[in-house]
Structure formats: structure tokens, C-alpha cells
Enzyme design. Sequence first.
Site, PDB file in Angstrom:
ATOM      1  N   ARG A 152      95.992  16.094  47.374  1.00 30.19           N
ATOM      2  CA  ARG A 152      95.284  16.032  46.107  1.00 30.19           C
ATOM      3  C   ARG A 152      94.892  17.388  45.546  1.00 30.19           C
ATOM      4  O   ARG A 152      95.185  17.708  44.411  1.00 30.19           O
ATOM      5  CB  ARG A 152      93.947  15.291  46.301  1.00 30.19           C
ATOM      6  N   THR A 153      94.188  18.137  46.362  1.00 30.18           N
ATOM      7  CA  THR A 153      93.575  19.341  45.820  1.00 30.18           C
ATOM      8  C   THR A 153      94.637  20.312  45.306  1.00 30.18           C
ATOM      9  O   THR A 153      94.545  20.830  44.195  1.00 30.18           O
ATOM     10  CB  THR A 153      92.655  20.003  46.865  1.00 30.18           C
ATOM     11  N   LYS A 160     103.093  36.371  60.760  1.00 25.23           N
ATOM     12  CA  LYS A 160     103.408  37.727  61.227  1.00 25.23           C
ATOM     13  C   LYS A 160     102.134  38.512  61.526  1.00 25.23           C
ATOM     14  O   LYS A 160     102.184  39.693  61.817  1.00 25.23           O
ATOM     15  CB  LYS A 160     104.200  38.482  60.149  1.00 25.23           C
ATOM     16  N   ARG A 186      92.738  27.472  50.136  1.00 22.70           N
ATOM     17  CA  ARG A 186      92.194  26.563  51.156  1.00 22.70           C
ATOM     18  C   ARG A 186      92.490  27.167  52.515  1.00 22.70           C
ATOM     19  O   ARG A 186      93.606  27.625  52.759  1.00 22.70           O
ATOM     20  CB  ARG A 186      92.821  25.183  51.044  1.00 22.70           C
ATOM     21  N   HIS A 224      83.328  22.963  49.575  1.00 26.53           N
ATOM     22  CA  HIS A 224      84.458  22.527  48.755  1.00 26.53           C
ATOM     23  C   HIS A 224      83.959  22.386  47.303  1.00 26.53           C
ATOM     24  O   HIS A 224      83.836  21.278  46.784  1.00 26.53           O
ATOM     25  CB  HIS A 224      84.966  21.194  49.307  1.00 26.53           C
TER      26      HIS A 224
HETATM   27  C1  NCD Z   1      88.580  16.375  51.180  1.00 23.30           C
HETATM   28  C2  NCD Z   1      88.723  17.730  51.844  1.00 23.30           C
HETATM   29  O1  NCD Z   1      89.802  18.266  51.949  1.00 23.30           O
HETATM   30  O2  NCD Z   1      87.688  18.215  52.286  1.00 23.30           O
HETATM   31  N1  NCD Z   1      89.704  16.014  50.460  1.00 23.30           N
HETATM   32  C3  NCD Z   1      89.900  16.515  49.211  1.00 23.30           C
HETATM   33  O3  NCD Z   1      89.873  17.698  48.979  1.00 23.30           O
HETATM   34  N2  NCD Z   1      90.029  15.633  48.225  1.00 23.30           N
HETATM   35  C4  NCD Z   1      88.091  15.317  52.063  1.00 23.30           C
HETATM   36  C5  NCD Z   1      88.797  15.032  53.344  1.00 23.30           C
HETATM   37  O4  NCD Z   1      89.764  15.677  53.729  1.00 23.30           O
HETATM   38  O5  NCD Z   1      88.353  14.097  54.016  1.00 23.30           O
END
Ligand code: NCD
Length: 361
Positions: free
Chosen positions: A51-52, A80, A101, A129
Site C-alpha cells: 500500500r504505502t 554492498k 521505509r 509512520h
Molecule cells: C502498516 C505499516 O506498515 O506499519 N501498513 C501500512 O503502512 N499501511 C501496518 C502494518 O504493517 O501492519
Amino acid sequence: MRHLIDPTNLSVSEVGEIISLAERIIADRPGYSQVCRGKKLATLFYEPSTRTRLSFESAMLELGGSVIGFSDAASSSVTKGETVADTVRVVSCFADIIAMRHFKEGAPLVASQYARIPVINAGDGSHSHPTQTLTDLLTIKREKGRLDHLTIGFCGDLKFGRTVHSLIKAMSRYEGIRMILISPEALRLPEYMLHEIENQKQKGVEFREVRTMEEVMPELDILYMTRVQKERFTNESEYERVKDSFILDPEKMRAAKSDMIVLHPLPRVNEITREVDNDPRAAYFRQVENGKFVRMALMYTLLQWNEGARPAAVPDLGPGLFIDNTKRCPNPRCISATENVDRVFYRVDDACRCAYCDAKI
Ligand code: NCD
């Protein structure tokens, strides 16, 4: 330079501006289809995501910009031995904005110290997040019409669930908010968040901890469900013991208000049964779509704020932060445990905390 590393990097009024811009984008998508023409987003994803990452990428494409990046640390130079600091210095030559991320807590903060372009934290370890938080806030605003005077129940893995940590911080800044923390003892909020809520209690935010969903269901305006974060457990049997602690089903939904909404950052595992999807109060798929619009608003805003901005020659640490390379952060999941970065700290209530992951020293 302005970055988004922690939800509190934006003031309440700036959050309001981003939410209003997202609402304007929803109402007039063609009007915003070229505003980031010529701009490039780099998505640096060292940890799995569906999703993100796709949400960031489609957001930039819908603004008329383009996207480069990687979705797997194994395909980047990290294999590396390249540091986050060097990677972002390099990427700053190719892109205009970064979404990162990382499995290490504090990695996006390190990135922001070395990048020459704005950095957005797209999730760091079990820490924070902030763009999921903007997604959640836009969803709450659209579904409930307001961000204040709400009772919200956070259910599931409050220990490792970074979306919960960021949303609690962000919601604490609105009036008349009551938060109910629903988790087994083993999945209570981490120490730094318990400290944060003690501070918030003194400012008048109400918090309560309970062990079952049933006992609070009738009073909730919002139920925020979360997945037990399997990948963060060091002990498999501990995960097996707590994984099905809470399961939301139509029976439990019967006890809820007729206008309560159910949110979930997704992915879902077992914690919400499929039958709940047909309930109009299940807002989690609408929440996903809001994520794209709010990221469009955020990236457009950050690019405008940073137009012409030049990073300081020596990174500006920010108020209250200091470097002390004789101290060590005790958290093994902190970026400072593996990368040779300046050890940055802050003091609060006589305790010294790591600026990357908030762990107490
Ligand atoms: C969440 C995350 O990655 O922290 N997902 C997301 O970004 N929509 C929640 C999760 O992984 O449970």
C-alpha cells in the site's frame, strides 16, 4: 529544509492545511494533474510494503511527476554495505523528494540529516509512520466530520504497531479526545509511548487501558484495529500466543454505535473477519484511497515549502537536541546501533532519550 519524520514535525494548523488540500484535490483531480510536472519522487523501501509504496507512487504520478526507486533492500547498494547517509546523498542528485521505509528505527531521521531534498518517513521499524497518520486523520475528518471530541479505541499490537504510536501523538493535540488502549499485557505500548501518554494526561487528554474489546465497544466513535506484527517478534512462540488476541466479527459489531467507524492501516491477517467488510461502518478500504490523496497533498506542499531551500552545511539538529558520541542508545533496532552516525539525544523530565528512536538512555 522541511521534512516529515515524526507527525509532530507538522503543526496542528499545517496538518489542517494538508487535509484541506487533500479535500480540494478529491473535489478537483484534473486541477492538480500537472502541478508536480518535472518533479521526481524516489521511493527507498528497505522493508516490504504494498500500500504505502504504491500509494506514494500513484500519488506522484497523479500530480504529473515521475518516480524512481527500489522496493527491496536486496536490490540496492545496501547489500554492498552502503550507509543510509551515502544512499540519500546520491539520491539527492537524481530526485526532488524521498519517501523512505526502513526496518531500523530512526533511519529516515538520519536520511534527513544528509539529504539535499525533503525526506518523508514511510515507516521506520516499530517506531513511527506519519503518512499513515495523515491518512487516518483525513479518513476521520471525512467520515466523522471533525477531528475533536472523539473516543477512539486502539486495538491489537500497540507495542510494535508504528501506526498507533504516530496516531496517538497526532490525536493528542485535538480537544476532547478520549483514547482507549485495548491490548494484552504483552502488547502494551512501548515505554516511550507510555511516557508520552503520561505527559498528555497532564494536558487533559483522557487515556484508559483495557484488556477486552467488548467492555468498551458501545462508547467508541472509532475502532482502530491493528495486525500483530509478526516480523518484529524475536520469539515465535510468543507470537503464536498473542496472534489471535482480538478478532472483530459481526457479533461484536452489534454492540457498537450505529455511526462508529472501523479503521485498519492494513494488511489485515485474522483480526477482522471478512463478513465485517460488508458493514457500512468498515472504513478501511476507503481509508486506503484517502492515503493516496493525502500523500498528493503532502508531497505538493513539501515541494512548495522547500522550493529554493538549501540544506545547512552542518545539519540543523533542531530545538533541544544535542550530540554526545560518548553515549550509546540501548535499543538494538535503532539505526545508531548499526550505522556510524552522530549520537543525538534530547532531555525530557530528567531522562535522556535517543533522538532516533526515543529509547531512554
Ligand atoms: C502498516 C505499516 O506498515 O506499519 N501498513 C501500512 O503502512 N499501511 C501496518 C502494518 O504493517 O501492519
